[in-house]
Design a protein around this motif. Structure first.
Motif, short mmCIF file in Angstrom:
data_model
loop_
_atom_site.label_atom_id
_atom_site.label_comp_id
_atom_site.label_asym_id
_atom_site.label_seq_id
_atom_site.Cartn_x
_atom_site.Cartn_y
_atom_site.Cartn_z
N ASN A 80 0.84 -1.20 0.00
CA ASN A 80 0.00 0.00 0.00
C ASN A 80 0.88 1.25 0.00
N TYR A 81 0.84 1.98 -1.10
CA TYR A 81 1.62 3.20 -1.22
C TYR A 81 0.71 4.42 -1.07
N GLU A 82 1.22 5.41 -0.38
CA GLU A 82 0.49 6.65 -0.16
C GLU A 82 1.13 7.76 -0.99
N GLU A 83 0.30 8.54 -1.64
CA GLU A 83 0.81 9.68 -2.41
C GLU A 83 1.02 10.86 -1.47
N ILE A 84 2.22 11.41 -1.47
CA ILE A 84 2.55 12.52 -0.57
C ILE A 84 3.24 13.62 -1.37
N ARG A 85 2.91 14.85 -1.07
CA ARG A 85 3.57 16.00 -1.72
C ARG A 85 4.25 16.85 -0.65
N TYR A 86 5.50 17.18 -0.92
CA TYR A 86 6.26 18.06 -0.02
C TYR A 86 6.59 19.34 -0.78
#
Length: 247
Positions: A80-86
């Motif tokens: 399970n991969y989570e999309e994250i923006r920094y």
């Protein structure tokens, strides 16, 4: 619609990741798996998966690897991969957006924060720099697809919003909603694209030279070397002569 404006690629040195094929294939596989898991495992019925497969083909990723990544999405052991923006700032006041796919948010956040702090930058809060970018669809073609006039004509006919052509290739911009519709319309005229994806286009660019340019490139390299980081976007403009010094 602009046809000939010079455009500095807002992704740093397209060939940088080409030298790291295994790492690049890993990132491409992760995007394919996530795309297949979010929709149907069929590129013709899943726009995001189609874009991921196009990107993988453009990097000569073997068909077996692509299919394996798709199959992984439907397996019992699918991660399970989570999309994250920094968002943050690099040397010279450059604004950077880092997109990641992670199975461990704490690990990724620590790695990204460390990369910024050790290379003259600082991580900002969500929304701290994205207001200076526009979220658009981007379709990329190599220079061999045709001259600027041919690509401009095809883009207009295909329903694109803007085209930027230079010696490195052609970048065709669309709205987010029409990205895959335009990509399909262009194929009969220009062939399969090198990439079709959502992108962050800066409203203004910051010219970076000397020590700031060198440190900025180190920061971006460090970020791109992280397995969880998929893409790094920025509003920097490093002159060609500066890039040659750093190559």
């Amino acid at each position: 619609m602009a046809g000939h404006s010079k455009f500095k690629n807002i992704m740093y040195r397209k060939g940088a990741q080409d030298k790291k094929r295994s790492a690049l294939f890993s990132k491409l596989s992760r995007e394919i798996t996530v795309a297949a898991k979010m929709g149907l495992p069929d590129p013709d019925a899943n726009a995001r998966l189609r874009a991921a497969v196009i990107a993988a083909r453009a990097q000569s990723m073997p068909k077996d690897n692509i299919q394996r990544a798709i199959d992984k999405a439907t397996g019992n052991d699918a991660e399970n991969y989570e999309e994250i923006r920094y968002e943050g700032f690099g040397p010279g006041g450059v604004a950077l957006i880092v997109e990641a796919l992670s199975d461990n948010r704490n690990r990724t956040a620590t790695n990204v924060r460390t990369a910024f702090s050790k290379n003259g930058g600082n991580l900002g809060a969500s929304g701290s720099v994205s207001h200076g970018f526009e979220r658009l669809g981007l379709i990329e073609y190599p220079a061999s697809a045709g001259d600027a006039d041919k690509v401009l004509e095809a883009a207009i006919e295909g329903g694109a919003d803007d085209v930027e052509s230079d010696e490195d290739g052609h970048r065709i911009w669309t709205s987010i909603d029409s990205l895959h519709e335009v990509a399909r319309a262009l194929e009969p005229m220009l062939g399969e694209a090198e990439g079709a994806k959502l992108a962050w286009k800066p409203s203004t660019e910051v010219e970076v030279r000397g020590g700031d340019a060198e440190q900025l490139m180190k920061l971006i390299d460090t970020l791109e070397e992280d397995d969880d980081v998929q893409t790094v976007w920025g509003n920097y403009d490093v002159p060609e002569e500066e890039l040659e010094k750093l190559a």
